[in-house]
Design a protein around this motif. Structure first.
Motif, PDB file in Angstrom:
ATOM      1  N   ASP A 134      -1.964  -9.456 -33.465  1.00 27.39           N
ATOM      2  CA  ASP A 134      -2.252 -10.290 -32.308  1.00 27.39           C
ATOM      3  C   ASP A 134      -1.214  -9.953 -31.254  1.00 27.39           C
ATOM      4  OD1 ASP A 134      -2.230 -12.350 -30.434  1.00 27.39           O
ATOM      5  OD2 ASP A 134      -2.974 -13.816 -31.889  1.00 27.39           O
ATOM      6  N   GLU A 135      -1.679  -9.581 -30.052  1.00 30.84           N
ATOM      7  CA  GLU A 135      -0.738  -9.130 -29.018  1.00 30.84           C
ATOM      8  C   GLU A 135       0.274 -10.202 -28.666  1.00 30.84           C
ATOM      9  OE1 GLU A 135      -2.503  -7.338 -25.493  1.00 30.84           O
ATOM     10  OE2 GLU A 135      -3.435  -5.849 -26.825  1.00 30.84           O
ATOM     11  N   LYS A 136      -0.177 -11.452 -28.619  1.00 30.01           N
ATOM     12  CA  LYS A 136       0.728 -12.535 -28.192  1.00 30.01           C
ATOM     13  C   LYS A 136       1.696 -12.932 -29.291  1.00 30.01           C
ATOM     14  CE  LYS A 136      -1.820 -15.474 -25.223  1.00 30.01           C
ATOM     15  NZ  LYS A 136      -2.704 -16.517 -25.667  1.00 30.01           N
ATOM     16  N   ASN A 137       1.129 -13.188 -30.492  1.00 33.57           N
ATOM     17  CA  ASN A 137       1.942 -13.799 -31.541  1.00 33.57           C
ATOM     18  C   ASN A 137       2.478 -12.816 -32.571  1.00 33.57           C
ATOM     19  OD1 ASN A 137       1.328 -16.377 -30.410  1.00 33.57           O
ATOM     20  ND2 ASN A 137      -0.700 -16.183 -31.343  1.00 33.57           N
TER      21      ASN A 137
END
Ligand code: ADP
Ligand code: MG
Ligand code: ZN
Length: 483
Positions: A135-138
């Motif tokens: 996941d790019e964000k997390n």
């Protein structure tokens, strides 16, 4: 073949077995659950937890081996394959290396070039690893539900010589394993995954160095990856470079393969017998009992369809490629006046509408994709085959049955869809169209015969698409001739 080079391919296929629980613990073997809900100290690899072997895995693996013409050994054993990767909490995978369960099998495929036998080197049992969720964000998270899901790895001989043969091999493998009932073999859910090993050489010369493309998850990506990697190796060798043994990734978007990592040797895995697990033993009685559980396999059904229903070899291969479809066809064929017409309807329009409805483009089908009873489809096939409804109306009725299954004859009655072959009605349509399009009649008479199709279309539309097309055409041509 390109510039005299031939491709040489061997496939390693991982198949998740359809057991109730995992291979070394009692956690459920389930797909699609909330992450990390089917886990325990054993499959999470916590220190001190001990594996207990699930015997159903042995039964399924042995049945797969028998169905694939392998020699199934009475004695086999588990080994540890040591490597570090975040999806493998124990830092070793329990697999089989020194003494795999099955060896020396084969399967037979029907390709456009005829029949071909492809050897199977071995089939061994092992546990699956977890799944990394990027996941790019997390950042990256780990789902351990898949840790300890039972797998068999099926290693083919380097007998495959084209992308077509590779896909035929995988389709046949899937057919045999789903018939045997050991796996659902859904590529989109990862229960069948394929690694492609590919090298090139000139026929007569020794094999070249191979590269490996990992975890291809559709027939289409297998085909594309093979073509791209073959082109790349030919270009490299022609440019005077050497092919290095490595693992490559196939990128669906660019259609190219790129280097991932240099290949480990088996020495790097430091294989050794797993001291936590005893030797596995199958008696002669076990073997006989398992062999009796194997149902008739696709080749046998294919032969029978050709004899019993007079369908072509090609149609029979397609109809038997999946067990649910073969079962479906048999139930319909028992009711249909013409099983050949039913086969054509299924492989033609039914498949076309299934593909159109497959909005996710997974290419996966099962009995739930075809919510029409085989009896109703057989009746529709009879209506079309006898001309009681014409083919374009038949397609419309099929679309309606997909929406809501019902008796196609009653549906045709209620919606007044039976073929119109009353000459008075057809002639009225023809006269109306000819009167309205005098210029088209002129150009037809001047030799522009393609206009016939346009006039037919208009006359057909006048009957709301329900005319008997042969009869309508004859009346149309007769009328033009009289003008
Ligand atoms: P590894 O553990 O290195 O992956 P395996 O024995 O498990 O080796 O699998 C090797 C796979 O590569 C087999 O499917 C085999 O048929 C295939 N293979 C071996 N040599 C070649 C070659 N020269 N070209 C293409 N495929 C090959
Ligand atoms: Mg391997
Ligand atoms: Zn567990």
């Amino acid at each position: 073949m390109k510039l005299g080079y031939e491709m040489v391919i061997g496939l390693e296929t991982h198949v998740e077995l359809h057991t109730r629980s995992k291979i070394f613990c009692s956690c459920l073997n389930a797909f699609g659950a909330e992450p990390n809900t089917y886990v325990c100290p054993v499959c999470m690899g916590l220190p001190g937890a001990l594996p207990v072997f699930n015997e159903q895995v042995l039964r399924y693996a042995a049945m797969a081996g028998m169905a694939l013409n392998c020699h199934v050994h009475h004695r086999s054993r588990f080994d540890r394959k040591n490597y570090f990767y975040p999806d493998l909490p124990k830092a070793y995978q329990i697999s089989q290396f020194y003494r795999p369960l099955c060896e020396n099998g084969f399967l037979i495929v029907q390709t456009s070039g005829g029949e071909k036998r492809i050897g199977i080197t071995r089939i061994h049992m092992e546990e699956d690893a977890g799944k990394l969720l990027h996941d790019e964000k997390n950042g990256t998270a780990l789902d351990m539900n898949r840790c300890g899901v039972p797998l068999i790895e099926i290693v083919s001989e380097p007998d495959i010589r084209s992308a077509e043969e590779a896909v035929c091999y995988l389709r046949k493998l899937r057919a045999i394993l789903t018939y045997t009932g050991v796996s659902d073999c859904k590529m989109n859910e990862g229960s069948l995954r394929c690694d492609v090993n590919l090298s090139i050489h000139k026929p007569g010369e020794p094999f070249g160095t191979r590269t490996e493309m990992k975890n291809l998850n559709s027939f289409q990506s297998v085909e594309k990856a093979i073509e791209a990697e073959f082109e790349r190796q030919v270009a490299a060798v022609e440019a005077g470079e050497t092919v290095v043994q490595e693992t490559r990734r196939f990128d669906q978007k660019s259609g190219k393969t790129t280097s991932m990592r240099r290949k480990e040797n088996s020495a790097d895995y430091r294989y050794f017998p797993d001291p936590d697990l005893p030797e596995i033993y199958l008696t002669d009685e076990d073997m006989t009992a398992l062999r009796e559980k194997i149902p008739p396999l696709p080749d046998e059904r294919r032969e029978r369809y050709m004899k019993e229903y007079s369908v072509s070899a090609y149609a029979a291969e397609l109809l038997t490629a999946e067990r649910w479809l073969a079962d479906y066809f048999e139930r319909g064929a028992a009711k249909a006046e013409s099983p050949v017409a039913l086969a054509n309807l299924i492989l033609g329009e039914v498949f076309a509408q299934l593909t159109a409805r497959d909005t996710q483009h997974t290419g996966e089908r099962d009995e739930s994709s075809l919510p029409i009873s085989p009896e109703h489809l057989a009746k529709l096939s009879d209506l079309m085959n006898s001309g009681k409804v014409n083919s374009s109306t038949g397609k419309k009725i099929l679309g309606a049955l997909f929406q809501e299954d019902c008796d196609p004859e009653r549906y045709a009655q209620e919606h007044e869809l039976f073929t119109v072959s009353d000459d008075r009605v057809l002639n009225a349509a023809v006269e109306k169209v000819l009167a309205a399009n005098p210029d088209m009649v002129v150009s037809y008479k001047a030799g522009k015969l393609t206009v016939e199709k346009a006039l037919m279309g208009k006359a057909m539309a006048e009957t709301k698409g329900k005319a008997d097309p042969e009869r309508l055409r004859r009346l149309l041509l007769d009328s033009i001739a009289r003008l």
